[in-house]
Structure formats: structure tokens, C-alpha cells
Design a protein around this motif. Structure first.
Motif, PDB file in Angstrom:
ATOM      1  N   MET B   1      41.771  36.885  52.485  1.00 39.02           N
ATOM      2  CA  MET B   1      41.291  35.613  51.960  1.00 39.02           C
ATOM      3  C   MET B   1      42.129  35.156  50.769  1.00 39.02           C
ATOM      4  N   GLU B   2      42.341  33.879  50.698  1.00 34.96           N
ATOM      5  CA  GLU B   2      43.092  33.320  49.579  1.00 34.96           C
ATOM      6  C   GLU B   2      42.227  33.355  48.304  1.00 34.96           C
ATOM      7  N   ILE B   3      42.873  33.608  47.189  1.00 36.06           N
ATOM      8  CA  ILE B   3      42.131  33.581  45.914  1.00 36.06           C
ATOM      9  C   ILE B   3      42.760  32.495  45.029  1.00 36.06           C
ATOM     10  N   THR B   4      41.939  31.594  44.554  1.00 31.40           N
ATOM     11  CA  THR B   4      42.463  30.530  43.684  1.00 31.40           C
ATOM     12  C   THR B   4      41.645  30.463  42.398  1.00 31.40           C
ATOM     13  N   LEU B   5      42.334  30.419  41.291  1.00 31.33           N
ATOM     14  CA  LEU B   5      41.655  30.227  40.004  1.00 31.33           C
ATOM     15  C   LEU B   5      42.093  28.889  39.444  1.00 31.33           C
ATOM     16  N   ASP B   6      41.127  28.114  38.975  1.00 27.27           N
ATOM     17  CA  ASP B   6      41.463  26.823  38.391  1.00 27.27           C
ATOM     18  C   ASP B   6      40.939  26.765  36.965  1.00 27.27           C
ATOM     19  N   ARG B   7      41.857  26.749  36.026  1.00 29.67           N
ATOM     20  CA  ARG B   7      41.528  26.708  34.583  1.00 29.67           C
ATOM     21  C   ARG B   7      40.367  27.638  34.239  1.00 29.67           C
ATOM     22  N   PHE B   8      40.454  28.863  34.727  1.00 32.38           N
ATOM     23  CA  PHE B   8      39.362  29.809  34.498  1.00 32.38           C
ATOM     24  C   PHE B   8      39.471  30.437  33.099  1.00 32.38           C
ATOM     25  N   SER B   9      38.358  30.370  32.366  1.00 28.81           N
ATOM     26  CA  SER B   9      38.287  30.983  31.029  1.00 28.81           C
ATOM     27  C   SER B   9      36.992  31.769  30.933  1.00 28.81           C
ATOM     28  N   PHE B  10      36.985  32.792  30.056  1.00 26.13           N
ATOM     29  CA  PHE B  10      35.763  33.563  29.875  1.00 26.13           C
ATOM     30  C   PHE B  10      35.754  34.218  28.498  1.00 26.13           C
ATOM     31  N   HIS B  11      34.590  34.197  27.842  1.00 26.31           N
ATOM     32  CA  HIS B  11      34.388  35.047  26.664  1.00 26.31           C
ATOM     33  C   HIS B  11      33.044  35.757  26.793  1.00 26.31           C
ATOM     34  N   TYR B  12      32.978  36.973  26.196  1.00 26.00           N
ATOM     35  CA  TYR B  12      31.828  37.857  26.447  1.00 26.00           C
ATOM     36  C   TYR B  12      30.554  37.447  25.721  1.00 26.00           C
ATOM     37  N   ALA B  13      30.680  36.721  24.611  1.00 21.64           N
ATOM     38  CA  ALA B  13      29.476  36.263  23.893  1.00 21.64           C
ATOM     39  C   ALA B  13      29.766  34.879  23.329  1.00 21.64           C
ATOM     40  N   PRO B  14      28.718  34.037  23.178  1.00 23.08           N
ATOM     41  CA  PRO B  14      28.943  32.636  22.771  1.00 23.08           C
ATOM     42  C   PRO B  14      29.837  32.462  21.549  1.00 23.08           C
ATOM     43  N   SER B  15      29.723  33.354  20.551  1.00 24.82           N
ATOM     44  CA  SER B  15      30.486  33.142  19.317  1.00 24.82           C
ATOM     45  C   SER B  15      31.917  33.705  19.398  1.00 24.82           C
ATOM     46  N   GLN B  16      32.220  34.394  20.489  1.00 25.40           N
ATOM     47  CA  GLN B  16      33.531  35.063  20.545  1.00 25.40           C
ATOM     48  C   GLN B  16      34.623  34.173  21.124  1.00 25.40           C
ATOM     49  N   GLN B  17      35.867  34.644  20.920  1.00 22.49           N
ATOM     50  CA  GLN B  17      37.024  33.935  21.479  1.00 22.49           C
ATOM     51  C   GLN B  17      37.159  34.225  22.977  1.00 22.49           C
ATOM     52  N   SER B  60      25.436  37.495  28.915  1.00 17.51           N
ATOM     53  CA  SER B  60      25.667  36.664  27.722  1.00 17.51           C
ATOM     54  C   SER B  60      27.066  36.053  27.721  1.00 17.51           C
ATOM     55  N   GLY B  61      27.866  36.402  28.707  1.00 12.65           N
ATOM     56  CA  GLY B  61      29.227  35.863  28.780  1.00 12.65           C
ATOM     57  C   GLY B  61      29.236  34.387  29.158  1.00 12.65           C
ATOM     58  N   VAL B  62      30.295  33.698  28.740  1.00 12.93           N
ATOM     59  CA  VAL B  62      30.406  32.266  29.023  1.00 12.93           C
ATOM     60  C   VAL B  62      31.719  32.000  29.761  1.00 12.93           C
ATOM     61  N   GLY B  63      31.611  31.421  30.949  1.00 11.53           N
ATOM     62  CA  GLY B  63      32.808  31.113  31.734  1.00 11.53           C
ATOM     63  C   GLY B  63      33.003  29.622  31.897  1.00 11.53           C
ATOM     64  N   GLU B  64      34.235  29.257  32.237  1.00 10.11           N
ATOM     65  CA  GLU B  64      34.570  27.850  32.520  1.00 10.11           C
ATOM     66  C   GLU B  64      35.563  27.810  33.658  1.00 10.11           C
ATOM     67  N   GLY B  65      35.689  26.655  34.299  1.00  4.77           N
ATOM     68  CA  GLY B  65      36.656  26.522  35.382  1.00  4.77           C
ATOM     69  C   GLY B  65      36.057  26.987  36.696  1.00  4.77           C
ATOM     70  N   GLU B  66      36.915  27.381  37.635  1.00  8.64           N
ATOM     71  CA  GLU B  66      36.372  27.865  38.906  1.00  8.64           C
ATOM     72  C   GLU B  66      37.239  28.926  39.553  1.00  8.64           C
ATOM     73  N   ILE B  67      36.570  29.732  40.390  1.00  6.24           N
ATOM     74  CA  ILE B  67      37.259  30.762  41.180  1.00  6.24           C
ATOM     75  C   ILE B  67      36.886  30.512  42.636  1.00  6.24           C
ATOM     76  N   ALA B  68      37.896  30.394  43.499  1.00  6.24           N
ATOM     77  CA  ALA B  68      37.610  30.238  44.934  1.00  6.24           C
ATOM     78  C   ALA B  68      38.143  31.455  45.672  1.00  6.24           C
ATOM     79  N   ILE B  69      37.296  32.015  46.546  1.00  2.00           N
ATOM     80  CA  ILE B  69      37.704  33.157  47.359  1.00  2.00           C
ATOM     81  C   ILE B  69      37.513  32.736  48.810  1.00  2.00           C
ATOM     82  N   GLY B  70      38.621  32.579  49.534  1.00  2.00           N
ATOM     83  CA  GLY B  70      38.533  32.030  50.885  1.00  2.00           C
ATOM     84  C   GLY B  70      37.927  30.639  50.800  1.00  2.00           C
TER      85      GLY B  70
END
Lengths: 251, 272
Positions: B1-17, B60-70
Motif C-alpha cells: 500500500m502507498e503511504i502518503t503524509l501531508d504536512r504531518f506534525s505531532f507533539h506529545y503534549a499541548p504545551s510542547q514543541q 494527550s498528543g496533538v497532531g496536524e495534517g494527514e496520513i494516507a495508507i492505501g
């Protein structure tokens, strides 16, 4: 002699022998690498060094003390051992306390100073007040090495100290070991990372089916690399390629 | 399956980088992508995100963007573990052992049990997977009595047994001896075309031997994403945070020399 192992046999309660008639010596100031296949008995030998396990036959002496009859607390003052998996040995609430535990338990008068030195040597000063489990796996590995170094023992024994480490931590360890070597410490290192450790090593032991199958000065190992394949040991890919290219340019 | 990430970001807690920040890349079906970078660059986080384990375990992690799998698109990432379509091997192998089976055979079969594989087919698949990674001789041993490298192979066998469409491996060559590493190279090369593989590594050897896509991360940012030739061409650029010294010596020579065996080797490594 820092380590003297004579005719050592070892088996776990159930199962076939892990070490058979294992004999080796490590003199002060030496750095011996132990290499071999997965499951050859390398990590088991480290546990025999600090007395966690006792030989079923034969003897191991650490600075003249028989590991079978000397309390592990006393052996800990002569050899500090790290395990492959940092989680097996970390239990304090901060990095600093974790490092301090060893020298304080050994009643080293300068325990605090030894802790500071180890923190600096392994690049952990900025992490000193963190919980060890908040560290990344590679940083936890540095922490276990710092804890061993702080015990201020003449002999350090590490189980795959560079496993999972990036270039940055590898350089920290490389500089740290060179400094400890000039201080006269001896090393016994279990590793697959010949690329990294050969320049530091005085001798290489190849363990196969619990026996020393081959033992040679580090420089000789590079020349006889072809002999080692049958024991599952090969030189790093780039080293082999460079040798091939060099031979090609001469021919 | 194809894997596509589009502007994917993540931090483990709201106040973190952000631990990974603005990653955009596409790994075609059947490709093998090496994720390289120093400690803390975000390699493990990225693998966990694709597997679904990140959202499932770090609420509690915060993500943005998208990940497509297949064909499936997840915003920002899969919220549950996608096993068995996606198989993940963690860096710390002992955490992957269920502890429910007293033998390696049982442990390897546990993944198949979980997806309800028929008993006879299961036995065949267990043997095949163990054979594939060279652990048949350990079949009746207790997983907790194995060495680090052996355990790593048990984990790999358990994953291969279920034939996931996407295989995610976090530093798979860490504790492996030379033979097991060669076996891993053979397995990963053999999986090509059927399985999409993403693996992280601190070293370059495995990546250069098996990967056709390279993602280089530093402080969570994408420093490079591309195919093998541009990666090798730009190797010097990664000096200081990837161990490029030895390969920087080897590659120019492999590219220039014309002796037949050197040309063959260069072709095998896809360096020219």
C-alpha cells in the motif's frame, strides 16, 4: 591481571551449556572486544564477570578475587557492568540519582564529584534532573554507561554500548572511552560494532558455541577477516568495500 | 500500500514543541524507505504515527495534517492500531513479546492466532517465518531466555508471519550479528513490490543496501526526502548528524572505477 577466566563452563538451569572451557586473560589497560553470533554466550559472560551468575565449572578472577566466592557488592568495586537493555538496570527517579547510586553504595568518598564527572563525560549535564524514563532510548544507554563510569572501577564491561546510538552519541562514547583509557582503565566490550571499536581495541575474542574460537590482536583481525566468516563475524561493509577498492587500484 | 503524509506534525503534549513537523512525502506501494537521523529527530514518532499506535497510546498528543495508507485517509493520523495490515516492530524487542507463550514457536504463532488463522495454515506459516529469519533451531526455547539479537529475530518472524501490507521497523539491525543482518537484507529485498517497508536506522549500511527512498530528519524537520541517487549525491550534506564518512570515501570510487567486478558491485548497490 584484571580478568582471568580459567576453564569456565556455564549452563542455565535448563538447557545446553552456554560457555564451555572458556579461558581468557585481560591485563590492566587493555581493551578486549568479544564478538560472535547472536546467542553465542557473550552477554552471559558479562553476568559471570560481576558475580550475578557463577560458573558451573572453572574460575573467574577479577583483580585476584574469585567471582564464585566474593560477594557481588565487593566485586562491584572492581568491575562495573552495563546490560544490553538499559531498562534492566535503571530504577532511580532522576538521572543524577541514578548515576550517584553506584558510587554512594560503594562508599566512594567523592561520590558527588564522580557523578558530576560522569554526567559531563557522557554529555548528560542538561538532563541531570530528568526522570530516566523521560529520556530517549539512546540517552538511557548513555545513562547506564555514565552510571558504570561513576563507580570508578578499574575495569568497565559493556554489553553492546553503541547499539541504537546515533552519530552524536557515538562520538560522545568514543571521546569518553579514549579519556578513560588514558586514565588507565581496562575495558571488556561485547559488540557487533567492529567499525567503531576496532581502533580502540587491543585484542578481539571470537566466541562460538561457548568457546573462544579465535583470539588475536585487533590489527591482525583485519588481515584475517576471511577466517572469521564461519563464526558469523564480518568486518563492516564499508571497510570491506574500501579494501576491495584499494586492492583494485593497486592491481 | 502507498503511504502518503501531508504536512504531518505531532507533539506529545499541548504545551510542547513539535516532535515531527510538516512532513510531506509519498512512499509508493512496494517501496522500501529508510528514515535516518540523529537521536530525537522524530524517527520513532513517525513510525508510531503511521502504525496507529501514536494516537492509540498518547491521548494527550496533538497532531496536524494527514496520513494516507492505501485508499484510507486519516486526519491527522490513524486513531487505532492498524494490525494486521500494518505491522510494527519496536526498537526494544523485549516489549514486543506477549509473555503468553512459553516457546518461540508459540510466540511467533500468537500474531496469527490474533487474526484467526486456521490451525493447519498457522503451523505452516510459523515454520516458514521462523525459517525465513533463521530461528528454526530456537523453536522450542523460551523467548525470555534468548539473547537480544535472537529476540529481535523472533519479533520479525511474528510480523512476517501475518504478511502485513506495510511493515514498519524501528532500528531493525540494532543487535543483529553479521549473518542475521545479511538475512534481514535478503528478507527486505525479497519483500519488495508486495510490501511497503519503512524502517529507521542510525547507520547507513542497511539503508544503502535495501532502501529505494530516503527520509532524513533533524529536530523533527524533513531535511531530505528522495530516491537513492540524489541521496548518495548529497551525502556530504548530512555530515555531522549521519555517519557518512566511510560511505563518502566508498561511493565516488565505486562510481568511477571501471573494473568489471566494481561495475557489477555498483550496479547491485544501484550506485551508478
Amino acid at each position: 591481571m584484571s580478568i582471568s577466566a580459567k576453564g569456565v563452563d556455564f549452563s542455565y538451569q535448563t538447557g545446553s551449556p552456554v560457555l564451555q572451557d572458556f579461558t581468557m586473560d585481560l591485563r590492566r589497560g587493555e581493551c578486549i572486544l568479544m564478538v560472535g553470533r547472536n546467542g553465542a554466550g557473550k552477554s552471559t559472560f558479562l553476568k559471570l564477570l560481576n558475580g550475578i551468575l557463577k560458573p558451573t565449572k572453572g574460575e573467574i578472577y577479577i583483580n585476584g578475587r574469585n567471582t564464585a566466592t566474593t560477594p557481588t557488592s565487593e566485586l562491584a568495586g572492581h568491575v562495573a557492568v552495563t546490560f544490553q537493555n538499559p531498562g534492566d538496570q535503571i530504577f532511580s527517579p532522576t538521572v543524577r540519582k541514578e548515576i550517584l547510586f553506584g558510587p554512594r553504595n560503594l562508599r566512594r568518598e567523592n561520590a558527588e564529584e564522580l557523578t558530576d564527572r560522569a554526567l559531563t563525560l557522557l554529555g548528560l549535564v542538561s538532563k541531570a534532573s530528568r526522570h530516566p524514563y523521560d529520556l530517549l532510548p539512546a540517552e538511557r544507554k548513555l545513562l547506564t554507561i555514565a552510571s558504570a563510569v561513576a563507580m570508578d572501577t578499574p575495569l568497565l564491561a559493556f554489553d553492546e554500548p553503541t547499539g541504537g546510538l546515533s552519530q552524536y552519541e557515538r562520538e560522545i562514547i568514543s571521546n569518553g572511552l579514549r579519556q578513560l583509557k588514558t586514565d588507565g582503565r581496562s575495558f571488556f566490550i561485547v559488540t557487533h560494532d567492529l567499525d567503531f571499536f576496532l581502533p580502540l581495541a587491543t585484542q578481539v575474542l571470537v566466541l562460538s558455541s561457548g568457546r573462544v574460537a579465535y583470539s588475536a590482536p585487533a590489527a591482525e583481525l583485519v588481515r584475517n577477516a576471511h577466517l572469521l566468516r564461519k563464526y558469523g563475524v564480518t568486518l563492516p561493509l564499508t571497510t570491506r568495500l574500501l579494501r576491495l577498492l584499494e586492492i583494485d587500484s593497486k592491481s | 500500500m502507498e503511504i502518503t503524509l501531508d504536512r504531518f506534525s505531532f507533539h506529545y503534549a499541548p504545551s510542547q514543541q513539535d516532535v515531527v513537523s510538516g512532513i510531506t512525502m509519498g512512499i509508493p506501494k512496494g517501496s522500501c524507505c529508510a528514515v535516518l537521523g540523529p537521536t530525537g529527530a522524530g524517527k520513532t514518532t513517525l513510525l508510531l504515527a503511521i502504525s496507529g499506535a501514536l494516537a492509540a497510546h498518547y491521548s494527550s498528543g496533538v497532531g496536524e495534517g494527514e496520513i494516507a495508507i492505501g485508499p484510507k485517509v486519516f486526519r491527522p493520523m490513524p486513531d487505532k492500531i492498524l494490525f494486521p495490515e500494518v505491522g510494527l516492530a519496536l526498537q526494544e524487542s523485549h516489549l514486543m513479546i506477549s509473555g503468553l507463550h512459553e516457546t518461540v514457536r508459540g510466540e511467533v504463532g500468537f500474531s496469527l492466532e490474533n487474526i484467526g488463522t486456521d490451525t493447519k495454515v498457522k503451523e505452516e506459516k510459523i515454520v516458514l517465518a521462523m525459517e525465513n529469519v533463521g530461528i528454526l533451531h530456537l523453536a522450542e526455547r523460551n523467548p525470555f531466555m534468548l539473547s537480544g539479537g535472537e529476540l529481535q529475530r523472533v519479533v520479525l518472524a511474528a510480523l512476517l508471519a501475518v504478511q502485513p501490507a506495510v511493515l514498519l521497523l524501528d532500528e531493525p539491525s540494532n543487535s543483529l550479528d553479521a549473518e542475521a543482518t545479511a538475512m534481514l537484507v535478503r528478507i527486505l529485498r525479497g519483500l519488495h513490490k508486495n510490501t511497503t517497508v519503512v524502517f529507521s536506522d542510525h547507520q547507513l549500511d542497511l539503508a544503502i543496501l535495501v532502501a529505494d527512498r530516503f527520509l532524513v530528519l533533524q529536530d523533527g524537520e524533513m531535511v531530505f526526502f528522495g530516491e537513492k541517487k540524489p541521496f548518495l549525491k548529497n551525502l556530504e550534506q548530512f555530515k555531522g548528524f549521519l555517519p557518512v564518512d566511510q560511505w563518502s570515501k566508498v561511493i565516488p570510487q565505486l562510481s568511477r572505477k571501471h573494473a568489471p567486478h566494481i561495475r557489477l558491485l555498483s550496479r547491485l548497490l544501484e550506485i551508478r
